[in-house]
Design an enzyme around this catalytic site. Sequence first.
Site, PDB file in Angstrom:
ATOM      1  N   TYR A  81     -14.082  14.895  23.041  1.00 21.04           N
ATOM      2  CA  TYR A  81     -14.485  16.236  22.623  1.00 21.04           C
ATOM      3  C   TYR A  81     -13.535  17.285  23.159  1.00 21.04           C
ATOM      4  O   TYR A  81     -13.222  17.330  24.353  1.00 21.04           O
ATOM      5  CB  TYR A  81     -15.901  16.562  23.102  1.00 21.04           C
ATOM      6  N   ASP A  96      -5.213 -11.850  -0.059  1.00 18.70           N
ATOM      7  CA  ASP A  96      -5.851 -11.415  -1.300  1.00 18.70           C
ATOM      8  C   ASP A  96      -6.251 -12.572  -2.219  1.00 18.70           C
ATOM      9  O   ASP A  96      -6.926 -12.347  -3.220  1.00 18.70           O
ATOM     10  CB  ASP A  96      -4.919 -10.481  -2.074  1.00 18.70           C
ATOM     11  N   CYS A 135       0.815  -1.219   0.000  1.00 18.48           N
ATOM     12  CA  CYS A 135       0.000   0.000   0.000  1.00 18.48           C
ATOM     13  C   CYS A 135       0.848   1.268   0.000  1.00 18.48           C
ATOM     14  O   CYS A 135       0.345   2.351  -0.303  1.00 18.48           O
ATOM     15  CB  CYS A 135      -0.952   0.003   1.195  1.00 18.48           C
TER      16      CYS A 135
END
Length: 442
Positions: A421, A278, A42
């Site tokens: 948050y 894969d 990747c």
Amino acid sequence: MKVVIIGGDAAGMSAAMEIVRNNKAAQILVLEKGDVYSYGQCGLPYVINGKVPHTDDLIARDVEEFRAKYGIDARIFHEVTNIDTKLKKVSGVDVNSREPFEFLYDKLLIATGASPIIPRLENADLQGIHTVKTIPQMEALMRVLPNVKHVTIIGAGYIGLEVAETIRERGLEVRLIHRGKRLMSALDPKLAQMVLEEARKHGIEVLLNETTLGFKGATHVEGVRTASGIYETDLVIVATGVRPNTQFANGFAKLENGALIVNEHMETSIEHVYAAGDCATHYHRIKRQMDYLPLGSTANKQGRIAGLNIAGYMQKYQGIVGTSILKFFNLQIGMTGLTNADADQLHALVEAYEMEVNDIASYYPNVRPMKLRMLVEQQSRQLLGMQAVGENGVDKRIDVFATALYNEMTFEDLLHLDLAYAPPFSGVWDAIMQMPKRYGKK
């Protein structure tokens, strides 16, 4: 116990390491067609723009380390061409000398990955037509790129877009040709339009609804011929998807594309033979069926489970929810769960929710918008999927939603999540907790 592993990359070597750790008596033989072990496929596109300085930086462990440190008989240039499951024997040839070999096994793992699909196009054997799935392929591309001014990329999925970005960042002219009507066909049209605008903003020529017929040139590619005409170019990269490397594995249950069907223990349809990565199927938790979504993260997880089972520890692979993310210039593009097409194929009764939200608190500097699209099952209100595109914060929202999908949460459950948050990171109501406009049936 003699364990033979076919394939020395993500799934194969993740399995090998689990066997090393958990079964000291096992004799492990790995047969790799190439000469590179355990590397990050990747990361290949980022060699092009220099963010990864060299292909060697992508190698996690080289073949010598597997041999010397872990006692694995790691072979290179050994191509397996046949499996005799009755005699429990694999056979093949040395890639260089063409000398044959045979090895017996007690347990066998097929981890041969996938190869790029090269469509049957006229003059597809011309020089200058490349794929970018392996380190040797990337090295071949890098040798010629300094002499190139214009590149045409066929295909607009993950690899196509990543390569388009990194080649453009080298200062080359880039053309994208795609047979579909939008970039990244799995995306909702409104989100795909954002990707198209980003491509054009960075000077990429995009041709949609174009059927590629072949290539122009004597010995080296000089142009791409489509149903609309001929487009001149110096180099072509084909990125039209991949196909499992299972042609040699006869007698096994497979999907239509050739992927070996495995159960939750990564066992194939034939006793003592496993498959992972894969070349194998991936159980989709939302679709509740076997699927094929080849990703490096999935290959490593499946390899780990296969290795543990081969070593004697009964472990189950829990499946995927279809999570992925892509960087494309200034955009983050993420998705998880079902797409519109998936919902149609499953005949699911779905409601769609769309919203444009801020990535952080609206009053904090550098706030950026992102667009979200959620799919929710009409009656149960169970979450089915989400797509998100924006400049920042997509990764966090996709990962939270993927976790919610894994745990079969409902749309209303999102409001009860205890998410981090602070104004630099989120609004007081996080992006995925804001009640969007209800659009009804998708």
